[in-house]
Motif scaffolding. Sequence first.
Motif, PDB file in Angstrom:
ATOM      1  N   GLU A 175       0.882  -1.173   0.000  1.00  0.00           N
ATOM      2  CA  GLU A 175       0.000   0.000   0.000  1.00  0.00           C
ATOM      3  C   GLU A 175       0.914   1.216   0.000  1.00  0.00           C
ATOM      4  O   GLU A 175       1.836   1.285   0.813  1.00  0.00           O
ATOM      5  CB  GLU A 175      -0.846  -0.041   1.287  1.00  0.00           C
ATOM      6  N   ILE A 176       0.701   2.139  -0.919  1.00  0.00           N
ATOM      7  CA  ILE A 176       1.562   3.334  -0.965  1.00  0.00           C
ATOM      8  C   ILE A 176       0.690   4.579  -0.808  1.00  0.00           C
ATOM      9  O   ILE A 176      -0.296   4.745  -1.532  1.00  0.00           O
ATOM     10  CB  ILE A 176       2.377   3.401  -2.278  1.00  0.00           C
ATOM     11  N   ASN A 177       1.034   5.404   0.169  1.00  0.00           N
ATOM     12  CA  ASN A 177       0.268   6.639   0.406  1.00  0.00           C
ATOM     13  C   ASN A 177       1.187   7.854   0.275  1.00  0.00           C
ATOM     14  O   ASN A 177       2.319   7.821   0.752  1.00  0.00           O
ATOM     15  CB  ASN A 177      -0.301   6.642   1.835  1.00  0.00           C
ATOM     16  N   LEU A 178       0.667   8.894  -0.353  1.00  0.00           N
ATOM     17  CA  LEU A 178       1.416  10.150  -0.443  1.00  0.00           C
ATOM     18  C   LEU A 178       0.837  11.147   0.552  1.00  0.00           C
ATOM     19  O   LEU A 178      -0.386  11.287   0.655  1.00  0.00           O
ATOM     20  CB  LEU A 178       1.318  10.735  -1.858  1.00  0.00           C
ATOM     21  N   TYR A 179       1.707  11.832   1.270  1.00  0.00           N
ATOM     22  CA  TYR A 179       1.297  12.892   2.197  1.00  0.00           C
ATOM     23  C   TYR A 179       1.870  14.205   1.676  1.00  0.00           C
ATOM     24  O   TYR A 179       3.087  14.368   1.626  1.00  0.00           O
ATOM     25  CB  TYR A 179       1.832  12.599   3.617  1.00  0.00           C
ATOM     26  N   ASP A 180       0.974  15.099   1.267  1.00  0.00           N
ATOM     27  CA  ASP A 180       1.406  16.377   0.707  1.00  0.00           C
ATOM     28  C   ASP A 180       1.746  17.326   1.866  1.00  0.00           C
ATOM     29  O   ASP A 180       0.868  17.697   2.653  1.00  0.00           O
ATOM     30  CB  ASP A 180       0.266  16.940  -0.158  1.00  0.00           C
ATOM     31  N   LEU A 181       3.031  17.715   1.924  1.00  0.00           N
ATOM     32  CA  LEU A 181       3.495  18.572   3.036  1.00  0.00           C
ATOM     33  C   LEU A 181       2.677  19.849   3.171  1.00  0.00           C
ATOM     34  O   LEU A 181       2.494  20.364   4.275  1.00  0.00           O
ATOM     35  CB  LEU A 181       4.950  18.964   2.786  1.00  0.00           C
ATOM     36  N   ARG A 182       2.179  20.343   2.040  1.00  0.00           N
ATOM     37  CA  ARG A 182       1.418  21.612   2.096  1.00  0.00           C
ATOM     38  C   ARG A 182       0.132  21.460   2.897  1.00  0.00           C
ATOM     39  O   ARG A 182      -0.388  22.426   3.436  1.00  0.00           O
ATOM     40  CB  ARG A 182       1.150  22.140   0.683  1.00  0.00           C
ATOM     41  N   ASP A 183      -0.364  20.223   3.006  1.00  0.00           N
ATOM     42  CA  ASP A 183      -1.571  19.993   3.822  1.00  0.00           C
ATOM     43  C   ASP A 183      -1.259  20.115   5.319  1.00  0.00           C
ATOM     44  O   ASP A 183      -2.173  20.093   6.135  1.00  0.00           O
ATOM     45  CB  ASP A 183      -2.139  18.584   3.560  1.00  0.00           C
ATOM     46  N   TYR A 184       0.006  20.187   5.671  1.00  0.00           N
ATOM     47  CA  TYR A 184       0.399  20.253   7.085  1.00  0.00           C
ATOM     48  C   TYR A 184       0.990  21.605   7.453  1.00  0.00           C
ATOM     49  O   TYR A 184       1.653  21.745   8.465  1.00  0.00           O
ATOM     50  CB  TYR A 184       1.379  19.109   7.413  1.00  0.00           C
ATOM     51  N   THR A 185       0.751  22.604   6.598  1.00  0.00           N
ATOM     52  CA  THR A 185       1.205  23.969   6.903  1.00  0.00           C
ATOM     53  C   THR A 185       0.042  24.721   7.551  1.00  0.00           C
ATOM     54  O   THR A 185      -1.104  24.266   7.475  1.00  0.00           O
ATOM     55  CB  THR A 185       1.626  24.690   5.603  1.00  0.00           C
TER      56      THR A 185
END
Length: 233
Positions: free
Chosen positions: A32-42
Amino acid sequence: MRIDIITGFPGILEAPLNESIIKIGRKKKIVEINLYDLRDYTDDRHRTIDDYPYGGGPGMVLKVEPIVRALRDIFNEMPREEARILLPSPRGRTFNHKAAVSLSLDNHLIFLCGHYKGIDQRIHEFFEVNEISIGDYVLSSGEIAALAIVDSVVRLLPGVIKDIESAWSDSFSEDLLDAPYYTRPEDYEGKSVPKILLSGNHADISKWRQEMREKDTRERRPDLYENYQKSIK
Ligand code: ADE
């Protein structure tokens, strides 16, 4: 296996993670591969993920807060003890096939992708992070290094490659390069395939391939060949 990739540039990763061997591994639910967009954590209006380095100098440094938040988000779902956090960086230990085999035995890998000058060093004070380099050259994006590592690990997971023997004879298994391969046509503009490969004699073909592996490794990669000789003594 679960692989989480924390990235400021998910677009670099999307296409390669949806093609070929990695796509097969995901489809078969082996990985299972998930991407976490850093901009969602700003938390600012401009969704800032990087800033100028203290002390001056060129380049930007990824900020520590969004990365810590993204990791905490992951660890709300998954146990922290089972995860290995990897930070692709030219300052890391050099990645190789043995490291790929070792990572392929893990259950949970998390990649932190840095850019240009990397990530605020304080990330190491919050989490155990393993820096890993894919070679002595500098990429502009940690995503490209993460992709290389993910690809080399996923193809080793049982069930991803149909013919597991194909992975066993890969270059670097047993400290040898792989043999050369040919496919149809048998003759192309007067250049023909080595006769032995057409003989149907599997023992002879295996012997030829092994000889080619040894010869090519000796000529091209004397450093590997030395390890190989030690291993068969
Ligand atoms: N980021 C930039 N250059 C890199 C390299 N050689 N290996 C891993 N990550 C990197």
